[in-house]
Design a protein around this motif. Structure first.
Motif, PDB file in Angstrom:
ATOM      1  N   THR A   1       0.756  -0.593  -0.004  1.00  0.00           N
ATOM      2  CA  THR A   1       0.202   0.246  -0.268  1.00  0.00           C
ATOM      3  C   THR A   1       1.172   1.124   0.153  1.00  0.00           C
ATOM      4  OG1 THR A   1      -2.044  -1.098   1.032  1.00  0.00           O
ATOM      5  CG2 THR A   1      -1.727   1.075   1.091  1.00  0.00           C
ATOM      6  N   LEU A   2       0.667   2.827  -0.671  1.00  0.00           N
ATOM      7  CA  LEU A   2       1.318   3.202  -1.185  1.00  0.00           C
ATOM      8  C   LEU A   2       0.326   4.245  -0.582  1.00  0.00           C
ATOM      9  CD1 LEU A   2       3.696   4.505  -1.985  1.00  0.00           C
ATOM     10  CD2 LEU A   2       2.975   4.493  -4.330  1.00  0.00           C
ATOM     11  N   ALA A   3       0.720   5.273   0.180  1.00  0.00           N
ATOM     12  CA  ALA A   3      -0.075   6.576   0.857  1.00  0.00           C
ATOM     13  C   ALA A   3       1.353   7.370   1.845  1.00  0.00           C
ATOM     14  CB  ALA A   3      -0.955   5.758   1.288  1.00  0.00           C
TER      15      ALA A   3
ATOM     16  N   ILE B   1      -2.714   6.023  -2.893  1.00  0.00           N
ATOM     17  CA  ILE B   1      -2.751   6.326  -3.815  1.00  0.00           C
ATOM     18  C   ILE B   1      -3.514   4.791  -4.393  1.00  0.00           C
ATOM     19  CG2 ILE B   1      -0.867   6.574  -5.436  1.00  0.00           C
ATOM     20  CD1 ILE B   1       0.672   8.446  -3.613  1.00  0.00           C
ATOM     21  N   LEU B   2      -2.140   3.396  -3.873  1.00  0.00           N
ATOM     22  CA  LEU B   2      -2.066   2.145  -3.827  1.00  0.00           C
ATOM     23  C   LEU B   2      -2.499   2.017  -2.805  1.00  0.00           C
ATOM     24  CD1 LEU B   2       1.015   1.348  -5.940  1.00  0.00           C
ATOM     25  CD2 LEU B   2      -1.293   1.541  -6.574  1.00  0.00           C
ATOM     26  N   THR B   3      -3.833   0.516  -3.223  1.00  0.00           N
ATOM     27  CA  THR B   3      -4.362   0.137  -1.653  1.00  0.00           C
ATOM     28  C   THR B   3      -4.069  -1.251  -1.596  1.00  0.00           C
ATOM     29  OG1 THR B   3      -6.057   1.882  -1.517  1.00  0.00           O
ATOM     30  CG2 THR B   3      -6.347  -0.162  -0.656  1.00  0.00           C
TER      31      THR B   3
ATOM     32  N   TYR C   1      -5.498  -3.248 -12.135  1.00  0.00           N
ATOM     33  CA  TYR C   1      -5.129  -2.627 -11.007  1.00  0.00           C
ATOM     34  C   TYR C   1      -6.417  -1.422 -10.056  1.00  0.00           C
ATOM     35  CZ  TYR C   1      -5.880  -2.451  -5.496  1.00  0.00           C
ATOM     36  OH  TYR C   1      -6.314  -2.401  -4.300  1.00  0.00           O
ATOM     37  N   MET C   2      -5.591  -0.853 -10.756  1.00  0.00           N
ATOM     38  CA  MET C   2      -5.949   1.283 -10.628  1.00  0.00           C
ATOM     39  C   MET C   2      -7.294   0.992 -11.223  1.00  0.00           C
ATOM     40  SD  MET C   2      -4.198   2.790  -8.630  1.00  0.00           S
ATOM     41  CE  MET C   2      -4.572   4.253  -8.918  1.00  0.00           C
ATOM     42  N   LEU C   3      -7.269   0.104 -11.957  1.00  0.00           N
ATOM     43  CA  LEU C   3      -9.075   1.200 -13.000  1.00  0.00           C
ATOM     44  C   LEU C   3     -10.193  -0.145 -12.082  1.00  0.00           C
ATOM     45  CD1 LEU C   3      -7.700   1.013 -16.594  1.00  0.00           C
ATOM     46  CD2 LEU C   3      -8.900   2.550 -15.048  1.00  0.00           C
ATOM     47  N   LEU C   4      -9.912  -1.301 -11.689  1.00  0.00           N
ATOM     48  CA  LEU C   4     -10.320  -2.374 -10.863  1.00  0.00           C
ATOM     49  C   LEU C   4     -10.899  -1.679  -9.410  1.00  0.00           C
ATOM     50  CD1 LEU C   4      -8.875  -5.842 -12.089  1.00  0.00           C
ATOM     51  CD2 LEU C   4     -11.087  -4.905 -13.160  1.00  0.00           C
TER      52      LEU C   4
END
Length: 504
Positions: free
Chosen positions: A87-89, A103-105, A159-162
């Motif tokens: 996870t990026l935050a 940002i990424l989960t 993944y981001m689109l999903l």
């Protein structure tokens, strides 16, 4: 330099290069860059070596924190396992220890990934650093566009689109159950149609990027996505089952899900079981099935029996049992079931995870602790031995917590206000000031002892040790401080009083 020495030197160089290549293949790297990042910004990468739970907070994870330099931050992972997630935050996106938005989960990362992520604000808004706010709007996941390049980019882009597709914050995606069968059935149908539309769109996204992913990456991503969709359907059916529906309808739904989940997915050649989302829904299905099995057996034992019956192999059965116990055992802490399940599990990692449940077994003395009340007077749980104790962990922002206090705990505390054999203790995960406001507003009954976690909230050592899966978390302790079997009675005032009277 003679020929022998040259060969030896070339051998060493080749060996070193080989080691470096292997290290690169086993590890991964993520670089974030943006024209909108300054040296005041810090990025954090959360890394799970093996994510077992549906709720990532409950699995061990490591955190890398890097200050951006020249608009860039690079994270390196020396070793990446098969079931690794990141996870990026930004630090301000989290509550206590874990990001609420990011940002990424919880995205799956693969050994060998070398990713460059270029982030920019949505709608071209320039981000001014102000405690995580831009023009008084919080900067959360939806505020950022991500462009991916490098090895592994297709997987992350898909993944981001999903993830965006699965965003259920749209009110149109939310449904409230009505008590009448007809309206309920219509709502269930509407929700299922809604989720299947998302499913079809998700399949199209997966196909779009399938040629750019390895077979393993595609399998992981598709099964994680399927897990979310089916998990939502299962969660909705939990509510559906709580309402008056016919047995025939219930059986029909279970048969459909069994066919879809067990036949279509688990027995598929491309299926990969390392999907926490699928553990979640398969375990939920076992709980739904367990409700229908007649007899006097402990409900948790019935659920484990369902997993034995339908789990296609020992590995999947073990993982599902572990997940099921970690998710539900604290609410139904039967020690016999725990030991029986342990005897069937061979994986050392899962056995280690199950050790945390020993604290909750019925008949086991609960862990002693010392916490302050609103006036900073210290109270130890052991001081109340000789009394039957209702102990509840809660916090003000938890609506179910406040409902339990209002409808069960407050009437119970008033009922036993003059009884020296019974004590109500409430442990708040809020800070001291919030606890004082709760008392002043009458949220907490004056007959109860109100404690708080020393302004450490969810990070207090006691809370971290208990790993409570959800709040409120009430329990009954006998006069020796041992856990009482009160499963199914803690939310029913009359039944709760009956149990307390039996132990006074």
């Amino acid at each position: 330099m003679n020929a022998k020495m040259m060969k030896y030197l070339l051998f060493l160089i080749g060996l070193l290069l080989g080691v470096e290549v292997v290290a690169q293949q086993k590890g991964a790297k993520i670089t974030v860059q943006s024209d909108y990042l300054s040296e005041q910004d810090t990025l954090e990468l959360y890394y799970w070596k093996d994510r077992l739970s549906h709720y990532p907070l409950y699995d061990p994870f490591a955190v890398q924190s890097i200050v951006c330099r020249n608009g860039r931050a690079t994270f390196s992972l020396d070793s990446v396992s098969e079931n690794a997630f990141v996870t990026l935050a930004f630090p301000y996106q989290k509550v206590d220890v874990f990001p609420v938005f990011s940002i990424l989960t919880s995205t799956r990362i693969t050994a060998g990934d070398d990713l460059l992520i270029n982030i920019r604000p949505v709608k071209g808004r320039y981000r001014a650093f102000d405690g995580g706010y831009d023009s008084r709007l919080p900067i959360f996941k939806g505020n950022w566009h991500c462009d991916f390049s490098g090895k592994g980019a297709a997987k992350f882009q898909a993944y981001m689109l999903l993830d965006s597709l699965l965003d259920d914050t749209n009110p149109k995606d939310r449904f409230n159950l009505d008590r009448s069968n007809k309206v309920l059935s219509d709502q269930v149908t509407k929700y299922l149609v809604n989720q299947m539309e998302k499913f079809e769109k998700g399949v199209a996204i997966l196909k779009q990027y399938s040629d750019q992913m390895t077979t393993e990456e595609y399998s992981h991503l598709s099964n994680d996505f399927l897990g979310v969709i089916y998990g939502r359907v299962m969660g909705f059916l939990f509510k559906y089952n709580a309402d008056p529906v016919s047995e025939a309808e219930y059986v029909q739904v279970l048969q459909y899900l069994r066919k879809e989940l067990y036949a279509r997915m688990i027995y598929s050649d491309t299926f990969n079981m390392n999907s926490p989302e699928l553990y979640h829904i398969l375990t939920m299905m076992a709980y739904l099935e367990g409700r229908r099995i007649p007899g006097d057996e402990v409900y948790l034992k019935r659920v484990m029996g369902v997993i034995d019956k339908y789990g296609p192999n020992d590995f999947i059965q073990s993982r599902l049992k572990t997940f099921g116990l970690l998710s539900r055992f604290r609410d139904d802490p039967n020690g016999q079931v725990l030991e029986e399940v342990r005897a069937t599990i061979k994986n050392s990692y899962e056995l280690e995870r199950l050790k945390e449940l020993d604290l909750f077994v019925v008949g086991t003395e609960f862990i002693d602790f010392t916490l302050p009340d609103q006036n900073n007077v210290k109270h130890s749980l052991s001081e109340y031995k000789g009394k039957v104790v209702l102990l509840d962990f809660w916090y003000m922002g938890c609506i179910p917590c406040r409902r339990l206090i209002e409808h069960i705990i407050t009437p119970l505390a008033k009922h036993y206000r003059d009884d020296s054999d019974v004590q109500v203790i409430l442990v708040s995960l809020d800070d001291q000031e919030q606890l004082k406001r709760s008392i002043a507003q009458g949220v907490i009954p004056k007959e109860a002892i109100a404690l708080y976690t020393e302004n450490q909230k969810f990070q207090h050592p006691l809370i971290k040790k208990l790993k409570i899966p959800g709040y409120p978390y009430p329990m009954l302790l006998d006069k020796e401080g041992k856990r009482i079997d009160a499963a199914g009675k803690l939310h029913d005032l009359d039944k709760l009083i009956e149990v307390i009277e039996a132990y006074k």
